[in-house]
Design an enzyme around this catalytic site. Sequence first.
Site, PDB file in Angstrom:
ATOM      1  CG  ASP A 155      -7.499  -4.045   3.705  1.00  0.00           C
ATOM      2  OD1 ASP A 155      -8.549  -3.967   4.387  1.00  0.00           O
ATOM      3  OD2 ASP A 155      -7.310  -3.363   2.692  1.00  0.00           O
TER       4      ASP A 155
ATOM      5  CE  LYS B 299       1.230 -18.489  -0.868  1.00  0.00           C
ATOM      6  NZ  LYS B 299       0.475 -19.741  -0.605  1.00  0.00           N
TER       7      LYS B 299
ATOM      8  CG  ASP C 229      -2.525 -20.260   0.737  1.00  0.00           C
ATOM      9  OD1 ASP C 229      -1.880 -20.163   1.800  1.00  0.00           O
ATOM     10  OD2 ASP C 229      -2.123 -20.930  -0.233  1.00  0.00           O
TER      11      ASP C 229
ATOM     12  CE1 TYR D  39      -3.219  -2.801   0.049  1.00  0.00           C
ATOM     13  CE2 TYR D  39      -4.070  -1.953   2.112  1.00  0.00           C
ATOM     14  CZ  TYR D  39      -4.158  -2.840   1.064  1.00  0.00           C
ATOM     15  OH  TYR D  39      -5.182  -3.749   1.020  1.00  0.00           O
TER      16      TYR D  39
ATOM     17  CG  ASP E  25     -12.747  -6.049   5.198  1.00  0.00           C
ATOM     18  OD1 ASP E  25     -12.589  -5.467   6.290  1.00  0.00           O
ATOM     19  OD2 ASP E  25     -12.864  -5.459   4.122  1.00  0.00           O
TER      20      ASP E  25
END
Length: 354
Positions: free
Chosen positions: A245, A189, A221, A140, A249
């Site tokens: 992020d 990851k 994942d 970001y 959610d």
Amino acid sequence: MKIAVIRGDGIGKEIVGEALKVLNAVSKKYKVNFNLNEVLLGGIAIDKTGGPIPQETIDVCKASDAVLLGAVGGPKWDNIPSNLRPEIGLLGIRKALGVFANLRPAILFPQLKEASNLKPEVLGDGLNIMIVRELIGGAYFGEKKRIDIPGGQKAWDTLSYSTPEIDRIARKAFEIAGQRGKKLTLVDKANVLESSRLWRETVTEIGKEYKNIDLQYMYVDNASMQLIRDPKQFDVIVTENTFGDILSDEASMLTGSLGMLPSASVGDGKVGIYEPIHGSAPDIAGQDKANPIATIMSVAMMLRYSFNMNEAADDIENAVSKVLDKGYRTPDIMREGKQLVGTVKMGDLIAESI
């Protein structure tokens, strides 16, 4: 106690209004004064000043003890240059205040178990997960660029982290885990990304200082699947910006609605930012349909983390629980047999309970 108030866009002004109503109830009960200063950020700032984050907003926030934020953005500003979008204001104020740790609790109120998409036996009792998301690094904030190539364009976003950036967020997560269930899961990851390998090496080394914490590792994942398959296995999750992020959610839907979840963004400085995790929901703005509970619970986090008013924070959380016990529901959590109320009425009920 100085609080910078940013209503923002869409439903922001409505939900912040109800949160301030609850804060006023706390002020009266505990005989404390909150000095409120309203400033602009996001789309409304673009409309009124030409940019998403005026210097006045930065100055007022830096001079405050905490920031209460509603929501920013909306389709009205979708087609403007990327460096002027409302979200740049949100990223900018986080960076300006140095709030590197985003604390996002996913708490399932027992009264709302039926509102979750998961079966009750999967949710269990007392579901309470804390996601600690790194907030001012990663893709970001990394270098972004586009170039022309034969047949079109090529674009990239750079995901980079340094050891000090990882160190500070990891220590924050270990400290929080020590105050809770003493279990911390690093989500990364590391089988693919070099940045994730640095995360794993750094967190592992720091973990040697926190021998009372059970440190576990999970690829992102798999973690996204496990949150749905068996959410009770998690207590505290620490992860980088983009993964955090997405996962926060996803975790919010365990609780039945985005409208229920608060967040706190904190760093080594004195100023924290407190905001609901949901967006500006322009489709329901001005219709008295928005759920203000996430913003109200953000006020509870503000009282707890910025002002050490733990009893007052408990009062807010208990007031929300009592109102839900009585069957009151906003449209997003409404179920048969419950009493539908709007944004303003929900705020009134919680404030009255305090």
